[in-house]
Design an enzyme around this catalytic site. Sequence first.
Site, PDB file in Angstrom:
ATOM      1  N   LYS A 111       4.933  21.242  -3.531  1.00  0.00           N
ATOM      2  CA  LYS A 111       5.700  22.305  -2.877  1.00  0.00           C
ATOM      3  C   LYS A 111       6.903  21.725  -2.130  1.00  0.00           C
ATOM      4  CE  LYS A 111       2.019  25.727  -2.374  1.00  0.00           C
ATOM      5  NZ  LYS A 111       1.251  26.565  -1.434  1.00  0.00           N
ATOM      6  N   GLY A 112       8.053  22.309  -2.383  1.00  0.00           N
ATOM      7  CA  GLY A 112       9.256  21.942  -1.643  1.00  0.00           C
ATOM      8  C   GLY A 112      10.019  20.757  -2.194  1.00  0.00           C
ATOM      9  N   ILE A 113       9.497  20.115  -3.239  1.00  0.00           N
ATOM     10  CA  ILE A 113      10.203  18.956  -3.788  1.00  0.00           C
ATOM     11  C   ILE A 113      10.802  19.301  -5.147  1.00  0.00           C
ATOM     12  CG2 ILE A 113       8.749  17.353  -2.510  1.00  0.00           C
ATOM     13  CD1 ILE A 113       7.305  16.690  -5.117  1.00  0.00           C
ATOM     14  N   LYS A 149      14.543  17.125  -0.420  1.00  0.00           N
ATOM     15  CA  LYS A 149      13.784  17.258   0.814  1.00  0.00           C
ATOM     16  C   LYS A 149      12.678  16.205   0.835  1.00  0.00           C
ATOM     17  CE  LYS A 149      14.453  22.275   0.556  1.00  0.00           C
ATOM     18  NZ  LYS A 149      13.790  23.592   0.454  1.00  0.00           N
ATOM     19  N   SER A 199      17.243  25.663  -1.584  1.00  0.00           N
ATOM     20  CA  SER A 199      16.015  25.518  -2.354  1.00  0.00           C
ATOM     21  C   SER A 199      16.147  24.416  -3.393  1.00  0.00           C
ATOM     22  CB  SER A 199      15.680  26.834  -3.065  1.00  0.00           C
ATOM     23  OG  SER A 199      14.630  26.664  -3.993  1.00  0.00           O
ATOM     24  N   ALA A 200      15.047  23.711  -3.620  1.00  0.00           N
ATOM     25  CA  ALA A 200      15.029  22.690  -4.666  1.00  0.00           C
ATOM     26  C   ALA A 200      15.031  23.321  -6.055  1.00  0.00           C
ATOM     27  CB  ALA A 200      13.804  21.792  -4.507  1.00  0.00           C
ATOM     28  N   SER A 201      14.812  24.628  -6.124  1.00  0.00           N
ATOM     29  CA  SER A 201      14.733  25.323  -7.405  1.00  0.00           C
ATOM     30  C   SER A 201      16.111  25.533  -8.022  1.00  0.00           C
ATOM     31  CB  SER A 201      14.053  26.683  -7.231  1.00  0.00           C
ATOM     32  OG  SER A 201      14.098  27.418  -8.441  1.00  0.00           O
ATOM     33  N   THR A 261       6.647  32.186  -5.750  1.00  0.00           N
ATOM     34  CA  THR A 261       6.587  31.836  -7.169  1.00  0.00           C
ATOM     35  C   THR A 261       5.755  30.572  -7.380  1.00  0.00           C
ATOM     36  OG1 THR A 261       8.631  30.531  -7.101  1.00  0.00           O
ATOM     37  CG2 THR A 261       8.846  32.881  -7.611  1.00  0.00           C
ATOM     38  N   ASP A 317      14.728  28.576   2.669  1.00  0.00           N
ATOM     39  CA  ASP A 317      14.077  28.091   1.463  1.00  0.00           C
ATOM     40  C   ASP A 317      13.747  29.335   0.630  1.00  0.00           C
ATOM     41  OD1 ASP A 317      12.657  26.371  -0.324  1.00  0.00           O
ATOM     42  OD2 ASP A 317      10.799  26.985   0.637  1.00  0.00           O
ATOM     43  N   LEU A 318      13.390  29.154  -0.621  1.00  0.00           N
ATOM     44  CA  LEU A 318      13.109  30.297  -1.494  1.00  0.00           C
ATOM     45  C   LEU A 318      11.608  30.522  -1.686  1.00  0.00           C
ATOM     46  CD1 LEU A 318      14.099  32.548  -3.354  1.00  0.00           C
ATOM     47  CD2 LEU A 318      14.347  30.838  -5.171  1.00  0.00           C
ATOM     48  N   ASP A 319      10.962  29.584  -2.377  1.00  0.00           N
ATOM     49  CA  ASP A 319       9.533  29.743  -2.662  1.00  0.00           C
ATOM     50  C   ASP A 319       8.703  29.684  -1.376  1.00  0.00           C
ATOM     51  OD1 ASP A 319      10.016  29.930  -5.342  1.00  0.00           O
ATOM     52  OD2 ASP A 319       9.701  27.811  -5.746  1.00  0.00           O
ATOM     53  N   GLU A 334      11.373  27.720   6.469  1.00  0.00           N
ATOM     54  CA  GLU A 334      10.659  26.911   5.480  1.00  0.00           C
ATOM     55  C   GLU A 334       9.160  27.149   5.555  1.00  0.00           C
ATOM     56  OE1 GLU A 334      10.387  24.822   3.098  1.00  0.00           O
ATOM     57  OE2 GLU A 334      12.389  24.029   2.665  1.00  0.00           O
ATOM     58  N   ASP A 335       8.485  26.973   4.405  1.00  0.00           N
ATOM     59  CA  ASP A 335       7.026  27.076   4.389  1.00  0.00           C
ATOM     60  C   ASP A 335       6.365  25.746   4.059  1.00  0.00           C
ATOM     61  OD1 ASP A 335       5.742  27.773   1.160  1.00  0.00           O
ATOM     62  OD2 ASP A 335       7.777  27.116   1.595  1.00  0.00           O
TER      63      ASP A 335
END
Length: 216
Positions: A44-46, A146, A115-117, A16, A8-10, A170-171
């Site tokens: 977060k994460g969506i 996700k 990532s969802a970003s 961010t 995952d990214l963030d 993942e966070d």
Amino acid sequence: MKKGFVFDLDGVITDTAKFHYLAWKDLADELGISIDLKFNEQLKGISRMDSLERILAYGNQADKYTEAEKEELATKKNTHYVELLQDLTPDDLLPGVKAFLDEANEKNIPCAIASASKNAPFILEKLAVREAFAAIVDPATLTKGKPDPEIFIRAAEAINITPAEAVGFEDAQAGLDGIKAAGMYAVGVYSGEELHGADVIVHELTDLSIDELLQK
């Protein structure tokens, strides 16, 4: 034996989340909806559109806008978010990330971003780690977000391994649920949210041994 890493990214590569929060809060304020950091945990994460839907529902405005208007609102938020990202530098990598990625590349372990970003390529360029990743899943090509495992399965395919051969990082709980549903070994990166279902939980990537992960 594990053969690749899916990130995952963030909250894993960089944080961010604060920029997302500021951009969403400014948009929510314009719409007459008051959100705070506690509410922001739900985002977060969506995906961007899912985040907007949650904000509108929270402000009892779920049926106030057409789909086209919602797209405009989401684009407005993203424009502001990207403006906030302009000051991002390699110093904004989370602790241990650069060393972890360097070692993975030295060992010829392919890495992918799930990532969802939609801004992931831009963010990775600003962080000067774009070349560390063999693949970035484009969230615009996905049918589900996700916690559906689709993005993680696609990431594994993109680096030519099976999900069972991958370690996912993942966070957010939604992401961890997706990793486990995909059949991957799951590393939870603690960033303030209580996490469930991870195979191991760490505070930063310096807590991990790549050689030990490959044996999982």
